[in-house]
Scaffold this motif. Sequence first.
Motif, mmCIF file in Angstrom:
data_model
loop_
_atom_site.group_PDB
_atom_site.id
_atom_site.type_symbol
_atom_site.label_atom_id
_atom_site.label_comp_id
_atom_site.label_asym_id
_atom_site.label_seq_id
_atom_site.Cartn_x
_atom_site.Cartn_y
_atom_site.Cartn_z
ATOM 1 N N ASP A 1 109.296 -53.622 8.364
ATOM 2 C CA ASP A 1 109.091 -52.813 7.176
ATOM 3 C C ASP A 1 108.255 -51.578 7.493
ATOM 4 O O ASP A 1 107.757 -50.912 6.600
ATOM 5 N N LEU A 2 108.084 -51.265 8.783
ATOM 6 C CA LEU A 2 107.399 -50.031 9.157
ATOM 7 C C LEU A 2 108.374 -48.862 9.030
ATOM 8 O O LEU A 2 109.478 -48.887 9.570
ATOM 9 N N SER A 3 107.950 -47.827 8.337
ATOM 10 C CA SER A 3 108.831 -46.674 8.098
ATOM 11 C C SER A 3 108.860 -45.770 9.324
ATOM 12 O O SER A 3 108.040 -45.886 10.239
ATOM 13 N N ARG A 4 109.808 -44.833 9.310
ATOM 14 C CA ARG A 4 109.893 -43.866 10.403
ATOM 15 C C ARG A 4 108.623 -43.032 10.476
ATOM 16 O O ARG A 4 108.102 -42.757 11.571
ATOM 17 N N THR A 5 108.080 -42.654 9.337
ATOM 18 C CA THR A 5 106.834 -41.884 9.329
ATOM 19 C C THR A 5 105.702 -42.678 9.961
ATOM 20 O O THR A 5 104.905 -42.138 10.749
ATOM 21 N N GLU A 6 105.636 -43.969 9.642
ATOM 22 C CA GLU A 6 104.576 -44.803 10.208
ATOM 23 C C GLU A 6 104.769 -44.997 11.708
ATOM 24 O O GLU A 6 103.797 -44.931 12.487
ATOM 25 N N LEU A 7 105.988 -45.205 12.141
ATOM 26 C CA LEU A 7 106.238 -45.381 13.567
ATOM 27 C C LEU A 7 105.945 -44.103 14.340
ATOM 28 O O LEU A 7 105.436 -44.150 15.474
ATOM 29 N N ASP A 8 106.229 -42.964 13.756
ATOM 30 C CA ASP A 8 105.895 -41.697 14.416
ATOM 31 C C ASP A 8 104.382 -41.538 14.540
ATOM 32 O O ASP A 8 103.877 -41.006 15.541
ATOM 33 N N ALA A 9 103.645 -42.001 13.537
ATOM 34 C CA ALA A 9 102.180 -41.946 13.605
ATOM 35 C C ALA A 9 101.663 -42.858 14.718
ATOM 36 O O ALA A 9 100.721 -42.505 15.442
ATOM 37 N N VAL A 10 102.272 -44.028 14.872
ATOM 38 C CA VAL A 10 101.897 -44.925 15.965
ATOM 39 C C VAL A 10 102.161 -44.243 17.305
ATOM 40 O O VAL A 10 101.326 -44.297 18.225
ATOM 41 N N ARG B 1 108.517 -51.642 26.329
ATOM 42 C CA ARG B 1 108.174 -52.442 25.155
ATOM 43 C C ARG B 1 106.658 -52.624 25.056
ATOM 44 O O ARG B 1 105.956 -52.672 26.062
ATOM 45 N N TRP B 2 106.193 -52.706 23.817
ATOM 46 C CA TRP B 2 104.783 -52.952 23.533
ATOM 47 C C TRP B 2 104.699 -53.943 22.367
ATOM 48 O O TRP B 2 105.706 -54.248 21.720
ATOM 49 N N ILE B 3 103.491 -54.402 22.101
ATOM 50 C CA ILE B 3 103.227 -55.256 20.947
ATOM 51 C C ILE B 3 102.242 -54.545 20.032
ATOM 52 O O ILE B 3 101.199 -54.041 20.485
ATOM 53 N N LEU B 4 102.587 -54.461 18.753
ATOM 54 C CA LEU B 4 101.697 -53.917 17.732
ATOM 55 C C LEU B 4 101.204 -55.055 16.861
ATOM 56 O O LEU B 4 102.000 -55.895 16.424
ATOM 57 N N ARG B 5 99.893 -55.088 16.628
ATOM 58 C CA ARG B 5 99.293 -56.104 15.761
ATOM 59 C C ARG B 5 98.535 -55.403 14.649
ATOM 60 O O ARG B 5 97.829 -54.408 14.871
ATOM 61 N N MET B 6 98.686 -55.940 13.431
ATOM 62 C CA MET B 6 97.988 -55.378 12.289
ATOM 63 C C MET B 6 97.799 -56.475 11.240
ATOM 64 O O MET B 6 98.499 -57.498 11.264
ATOM 65 N N PRO B 7 96.851 -56.312 10.320
ATOM 66 C CA PRO B 7 96.672 -57.322 9.274
ATOM 67 C C PRO B 7 97.852 -57.311 8.304
ATOM 68 O O PRO B 7 98.623 -56.349 8.245
ATOM 69 N N CYS C 1 93.611 -48.265 16.636
ATOM 70 C CA CYS C 1 93.491 -47.266 15.576
ATOM 71 C C CYS C 1 92.874 -47.926 14.355
ATOM 72 O O CYS C 1 93.463 -48.850 13.794
ATOM 73 N N GLU C 2 91.699 -47.466 13.968
ATOM 74 C CA GLU C 2 91.019 -48.035 12.806
ATOM 75 C C GLU C 2 91.156 -47.144 11.571
ATOM 76 O O GLU C 2 90.518 -47.402 10.553
ATOM 77 N N ASP C 3 92.007 -46.133 11.654
ATOM 78 C CA ASP C 3 92.314 -45.278 10.507
ATOM 79 C C ASP C 3 93.353 -45.999 9.645
ATOM 80 O O ASP C 3 94.542 -46.014 9.959
ATOM 81 N N GLU C 4 92.908 -46.598 8.551
ATOM 82 C CA GLU C 4 93.791 -47.423 7.735
ATOM 83 C C GLU C 4 94.794 -46.618 6.920
ATOM 84 O O GLU C 4 95.702 -47.187 6.322
ATOM 85 N N SER C 5 94.642 -45.310 6.909
ATOM 86 C CA SER C 5 95.567 -44.488 6.128
ATOM 87 C C SER C 5 96.957 -44.426 6.756
ATOM 88 O O SER C 5 97.934 -44.091 6.076
ATOM 89 N N LEU C 6 97.079 -44.749 8.027
ATOM 90 C CA LEU C 6 98.368 -44.620 8.700
ATOM 91 C C LEU C 6 99.316 -45.768 8.371
ATOM 92 O O LEU C 6 100.477 -45.545 8.026
ATOM 93 N N LEU C 7 98.826 -47.016 8.479
ATOM 94 C CA LEU C 7 99.681 -48.186 8.235
ATOM 95 C C LEU C 7 99.157 -49.089 7.129
ATOM 96 O O LEU C 7 99.726 -50.146 6.870
ATOM 97 N N GLY C 8 98.067 -48.701 6.495
ATOM 98 C CA GLY C 8 97.484 -49.549 5.466
ATOM 99 C C GLY C 8 96.479 -50.542 6.020
ATOM 100 O O GLY C 8 96.010 -51.423 5.292
ATOM 101 N N GLY C 9 96.155 -50.410 7.280
ATOM 102 C CA GLY C 9 95.184 -51.275 7.934
ATOM 103 C C GLY C 9 95.027 -50.854 9.374
ATOM 104 O O GLY C 9 95.842 -50.069 9.896
#
Length: 355
Positions: A15-24, A61-67, A103-111
């Motif tokens: 459910d990660l959007s293209r905008t969010e993935l580009d920010a990552v 490949r990488w692994i992304l973890r988020m709350p 990344c601790e900027d919660e504005s990008l992915l909500g956490g």
Amino acid sequence: MKTDPPTQTSPTPTDLSRTELDAVARRMAEAGTPPDGPLRAVLITGGRSNLTYTLTDATSRWILRMPPRAGRTPSAHDVAREFRVTSGLWGSAVPVARPVVLCEDESLLGGAFTVVDFVDGLSVQSRDDLAALDDSQLSHLMDSLTRTLAALHRVDHVAAGLGRFGRPDAYAQRQLRRWSGQWELVAPEDREVRAAAAELARRLTVAVPEQVSTGIVHGDYRIDNTILTHGRLPEVAAVVDWELSTIGDPVADVAMMCAYRDEALDLILGAPSAWTDDRLPDVPALAAAYEAAGGVPLDHWDFHLALAYYKIGTIAAGIEHRRRAGVGSGPGFATAGHAVPRLMAAGLALGPLDG
């Protein structure tokens, strides 16, 4: 521990959007690991634990973890904690995935989120997974597991940059106080269970030993929180799920690993787990293997093992408490309550705890 057994089954669309993935991708580039192309993501674990995604640019490949995006508590799901401890351990004798970015900027992915290298390997979670290993493979793997935990406890946490990762002293006192407080919030109505827990807490309180060793504590070390190498004789390729890690008494870490060998873990997870299989060494053999691998002396062993049973019993009571309150469902919710009396009894069966 996580109450959801980790899974790597058929992936569901992210459910990660293209905008969010580009920010990552931008954050990865800023950290020195730019993707070769647009990122795609697939969710491989979700639920009450941290969300885990596989990221790919079609080359790497990488692994992304988020709350979780909703329903989390402020102190839970601490992906930053995982990132900091694995950053300290990277390059040591303890195998971990290479950290890429926090990344601790919660504005990008909500956490907050972390990205680490993908470790290609095997995951042994269930009894069926373990059955695929023959006796020689299992023996080699258990040797690798105990050697890895012993290596973790030999790491100089100050030299690794983790001097402020947690308070080093009075670990047992703090754990007993924390889990006794949690028990008061989730204790079942059954008088016999409450009496057993109260007696175990009393015995623990009067027997708290002096802390002899200090080091990095994983907090949830079992076969299912590792990734294993491919090949004839599997070994630990990476230790994962560090969200409970801290600085404390390594003996307590070994005790938790051993206490989870009890079949009560199957009731908590809601399925037969690899770690409770009777093909694995029993508690005395597992503890002896750890010491033989160069781990710390297991001083005050009965105390730490009894405290581990008390902690896991409280975890099981918490799952049952949420079920009764109608705020939880899924594997383990219907059976975790049955684990509570078994675990409290196991702690009491250890007898005097001041040895």
